[in-house]
Design a protein around this motif. Structure first.
Motif, PDB file in Angstrom:
ATOM      1  N   ASN A 194       0.715  -1.481  -0.499  1.00  0.00           N
ATOM      2  CA  ASN A 194      -0.181   0.056  -0.184  1.00  0.00           C
ATOM      3  C   ASN A 194       0.709   1.268   0.231  1.00  0.00           C
ATOM      4  N   GLU A 195       0.166   2.352  -0.384  1.00  0.00           N
ATOM      5  CA  GLU A 195       0.757   3.561  -0.536  1.00  0.00           C
ATOM      6  C   GLU A 195       0.875   4.394   0.669  1.00  0.00           C
ATOM      7  N   SER A 196       1.007   5.408   0.952  1.00  0.00           N
ATOM      8  CA  SER A 196       1.026   6.004   2.039  1.00  0.00           C
ATOM      9  C   SER A 196      -0.444   7.078   2.788  1.00  0.00           C
ATOM     10  N   ASN A 197      -0.733   6.765   3.471  1.00  0.00           N
ATOM     11  CA  ASN A 197      -2.223   6.552   4.056  1.00  0.00           C
ATOM     12  C   ASN A 197      -3.115   5.948   3.428  1.00  0.00           C
ATOM     13  N   GLN A 198      -2.449   4.949   2.865  1.00  0.00           N
ATOM     14  CA  GLN A 198      -2.977   3.708   1.803  1.00  0.00           C
ATOM     15  C   GLN A 198      -4.068   4.398   0.619  1.00  0.00           C
ATOM     16  N   LEU A 199      -3.767   5.646   0.328  1.00  0.00           N
ATOM     17  CA  LEU A 199      -4.252   6.314  -0.664  1.00  0.00           C
ATOM     18  C   LEU A 199      -4.402   5.236  -2.009  1.00  0.00           C
ATOM     19  N   PRO A 200      -4.573   5.340  -3.730  1.00  0.00           N
ATOM     20  CA  PRO A 200      -3.961   5.391  -4.421  1.00  0.00           C
ATOM     21  C   PRO A 200      -2.420   5.697  -4.765  1.00  0.00           C
ATOM     22  N   ASN A 238     -11.683   5.083 -10.724  1.00  0.00           N
ATOM     23  CA  ASN A 238     -10.926   5.422 -11.073  1.00  0.00           C
ATOM     24  C   ASN A 238      -9.655   5.016 -10.271  1.00  0.00           C
ATOM     25  N   ALA A 239     -10.194   5.108  -9.145  1.00  0.00           N
ATOM     26  CA  ALA A 239      -8.511   4.987  -7.929  1.00  0.00           C
ATOM     27  C   ALA A 239      -7.987   3.945  -8.019  1.00  0.00           C
ATOM     28  N   MET A 240      -9.025   2.863  -7.688  1.00  0.00           N
ATOM     29  CA  MET A 240      -8.509   1.528  -7.953  1.00  0.00           C
ATOM     30  C   MET A 240      -7.003   1.607  -9.545  1.00  0.00           C
ATOM     31  N   LYS A 241      -8.209   1.897 -10.198  1.00  0.00           N
ATOM     32  CA  LYS A 241      -7.417   1.738 -11.758  1.00  0.00           C
ATOM     33  C   LYS A 241      -5.755   2.383 -12.078  1.00  0.00           C
ATOM     34  N   LYS A 242      -5.830   3.277 -10.780  1.00  0.00           N
ATOM     35  CA  LYS A 242      -5.074   4.551 -10.839  1.00  0.00           C
ATOM     36  C   LYS A 242      -3.690   3.486 -10.166  1.00  0.00           C
ATOM     37  N   THR A 243      -4.490   3.054  -9.015  1.00  0.00           N
ATOM     38  CA  THR A 243      -3.606   2.211  -8.484  1.00  0.00           C
ATOM     39  C   THR A 243      -2.859   0.648  -9.441  1.00  0.00           C
ATOM     40  N   PRO A 249       7.523   4.312  -1.218  1.00  0.00           N
ATOM     41  CA  PRO A 249       8.550   4.075  -2.893  1.00  0.00           C
ATOM     42  C   PRO A 249       8.289   2.492  -3.163  1.00  0.00           C
ATOM     43  N   LEU A 250       7.386   2.477  -3.783  1.00  0.00           N
ATOM     44  CA  LEU A 250       7.225   1.272  -4.225  1.00  0.00           C
ATOM     45  C   LEU A 250       8.000   0.660  -4.900  1.00  0.00           C
ATOM     46  N   GLY A 284       0.910   6.080  -6.442  1.00  0.00           N
ATOM     47  CA  GLY A 284       1.299   7.576  -6.630  1.00  0.00           C
ATOM     48  C   GLY A 284       0.825   9.181  -6.496  1.00  0.00           C
ATOM     49  N   GLU A 285      -0.240   8.757  -5.340  1.00  0.00           N
ATOM     50  CA  GLU A 285      -0.580  10.307  -4.530  1.00  0.00           C
ATOM     51  C   GLU A 285       0.151  10.609  -3.130  1.00  0.00           C
TER      52      GLU A 285
END
Lengths: 250, 277
Positions: free
Chosen positions: B215-221, B260-265, B228-229, B223-224
């Motif tokens: 997961n991204e920081s703060n469980q954001l999508p 949109n958020a999941m597609k981005k992720t 460091p993936l 890229g937001e």
């Protein structure tokens, strides 16, 4: 509350303090004793309806029926606790389905609940919540509409100044729309949302208090610190709220 | 050299909770995500008395569009379901509910479930709640073992639990329960918040790690935020991790446009997987 010398509380009904799902009448009587022994009166009960699977407007019949049953149980408990009001939310439909259908279900559910309120002598107060919680009642004009449609003396409204600001509404205008139907207040600072303690946001708190005075409001006002940043030291932050309000009265 | 494969990755439905389950499945199909991790929250899947009927319906819906249910995440946080609660009634409800989720996992064809430790009250001794959590986890592990399901415990943040919040507490709990059915989940959001690294988790928990929440920081999508993936992927490869991975978005503003958020992720993760060396 003892330490703060506060004798009116709004009782948020959720775990770990009180689970309506699991409670028996004996549990409620025990809680009432705990309040009575500290000379605390309840101004409103508030069943957790945001995170719990309680939704009176859902398209899922089974969940809707169970939600109504939970609220009926809440109304009964509220009467036993000697409390006049219980807070309710409009519920929501799935966001990919028509909003009007969710609205109809919400009105129908409230009509049934108002009958329960009449039997128990408890009045529901509906609170507008943000679009992140509901797609039925999320503005004051919508609150007005649902009051008019349900049309019961046991179905009234409340205001949360953070919610009205988040919906970009003018608090004084909201009071005018709801008039005497406005029976309860959730009070907090915000930016505009956030439910902060006074001073941590930028909302005109004294303006709200003045407006409430102006319209002759004599009901209760609850500090609702609905923000996780305060949950690790709740007593400290509630103390700050009461320091603020006592200072104003001085 | 091992590489993380897209088939290891499941998307969770939690960020679709304002939309119907059908909407979620349509979104998965459009995105091209074949595997899902079902969070048993309202309105998608309440694990009630009629859970068998519901689970069968969900299984049919998934089968018909070629989607696999790879994991079940019982929704308990925020509900009166706490495996460390001092009330026997609440604790019993929580255990019964998770057992039902284990049975539902069987119907759904999911091999595993993710658990959280529950919590004590913050003005009471942590040790007492710890013991209750451990006892409940032992009961659940025994139940899962008999049904050949893998459980994995997640360390969560202090606002959700005062019991298991970091790698050492996670290791301690998993070791104390000491069951082959109970492993660990590492969530990169919570890990970063604690200043911990994937390397450290693998060093102390090793093969007990049964799932990664990538997961991204703060469980954001993806890229937001600022996690460091690429670093995570290379560390997973270095530790030869070939187990399941879940991607979650737990950011309320994104719940209004979950597709949109999941597609981005998902696209962001695919892109990072394509660039692994």
């Amino acid at each position: 509350m003892d330490t703060l010398d506060v004798h009116i509380v709004e009782f948020y009904m959720a775990c770990p303090h009180f689970s309506v799902f699991d409670a028996t009448i004996e549990d409620v009587k025990r809680i009432k004793k705990a309040f009575d022994s500290r000379d605390i009166k309840l101004c409103c009960t508030t069943l957790e309806q945001c995170t719990y699977p309680i939704n009176i407007a859902t398209e899922d019949d089974a969940i809707r029926e169970r939600s109504i049953a939970e609220l009926e149980k809440t109304i009964e408990f509220t009467a036993i606790l000697g409390c006049p009001y219980t807070q309710v939310l409009g519920g929501r439909g799935s966001y990919d389905l028509p909003e009007e259908d969710a609205w109809k279900r919400s009105v129908e559910s409230f009509m049934r609940l108002a009958e329960k309120g009449r039997q128990c002598g408890v009045t529901m107060v509906i609170e507008e919540a943000s679009w992140f919680t509901t797609n039925t009642v999320y503005t004051t004009p919508l609150t007005r509409n649902i009051l008019d449609e349900v049309n019961s003396p046991f179905f009234k409204a409340m205001l949360d100044n953070c919610a009205t600001e988040t919906a970009r509404e003018d608090f004084i205008e909201c009071l005018k729309i709801l008039k005497d139907d406005m029976r309860h207040i959730h009070f907090a600072d915000g930016n505009p949302g956030g439910h902060f303690i006074p001073g941590e946001g930028n909302l005109p708190l004294s303006k709200y208090l003045g407006a409430l005075d102006e319209c002759g409001y004599t009901g209760a006002l609850t500090f609702e610190l609905y923000n996780r940043k305060y949950e690790l030291d709740p007593h400290l932050y509630m103390t700050k709220c009461f320091d603020y309000i006592r200072d104003i009265f001085r | 050299m091992q590489k993380i494969n897209i088939n290891q990755i499941s998307a969770m439905n939690i960020s679709y909770q304002f939309f119907s389950f059908e909407y979620f499945l349509d979104s998965m199909v459009t995105i091209g995500c074949k595997n899902i991790d079902i969070w048993t929250g309202y309105p998608h899947f309440l694990v009630d008395d009629d859970y068998e009927t519901k689970a069968r319906k969900i299984r049919d819906q998934c089968d018909s569009v070629g989607i696999n249910v790879r994991n079940i995440t019982p929704k308990v946080i925020g509900w009166p379901l706490n495996i460390a609660d001092k009330s026997e009634k609440i604790r019993g409800n929580a255990i019964r509910y998770i057992k039902r989720c284990i049975d539902a996992a069987e119907i759904l064809g999911a091999p595993s479930l993710q658990l959280v430790p529950g919590t004590g009250l913050y003005d009471e001794p942590v040790e007492d709640a710890w013991k209750l959590s451990r006892e409940s986890l032992s009961i659940l592990s025994e139940y899962a073992l008999n049904r050949k399901k893998q459980l994995a415990l997640e360390a969560i943040q202090i606002l959700e639990s005062n019991l298991v919040g970091n790698k050492s507490q996670l290791k301690k709990m998993v070791e104390e329960v000491n069951s082959p059915a109970l492993g660990a989940v590492v969530d990169t959001t919570h890990m970063e918040k604690n200043g911990e690294t994937l390397d450290e988790y693998f060093d102390i928990l090793g093969e007990k790690i049964k799932r990664v929440h990538l997961n991204e920081s703060n469980q954001l999508p993806w890229g937001e935020g600022n996690n460091p993936l690429n670093v995570y992927i290379s560390q997973l490869n270095r530790h030869k991790y070939n187990g399941p991975i879940t991607i979650e978005i737990c950011s309320k503003v994104h719940y209004l446009n979950p597709h949109n958020a999941m597609k981005k992720t998902f696209d962001y993760v695919i892109d990072a997987l394509a660039r692994q060396i």
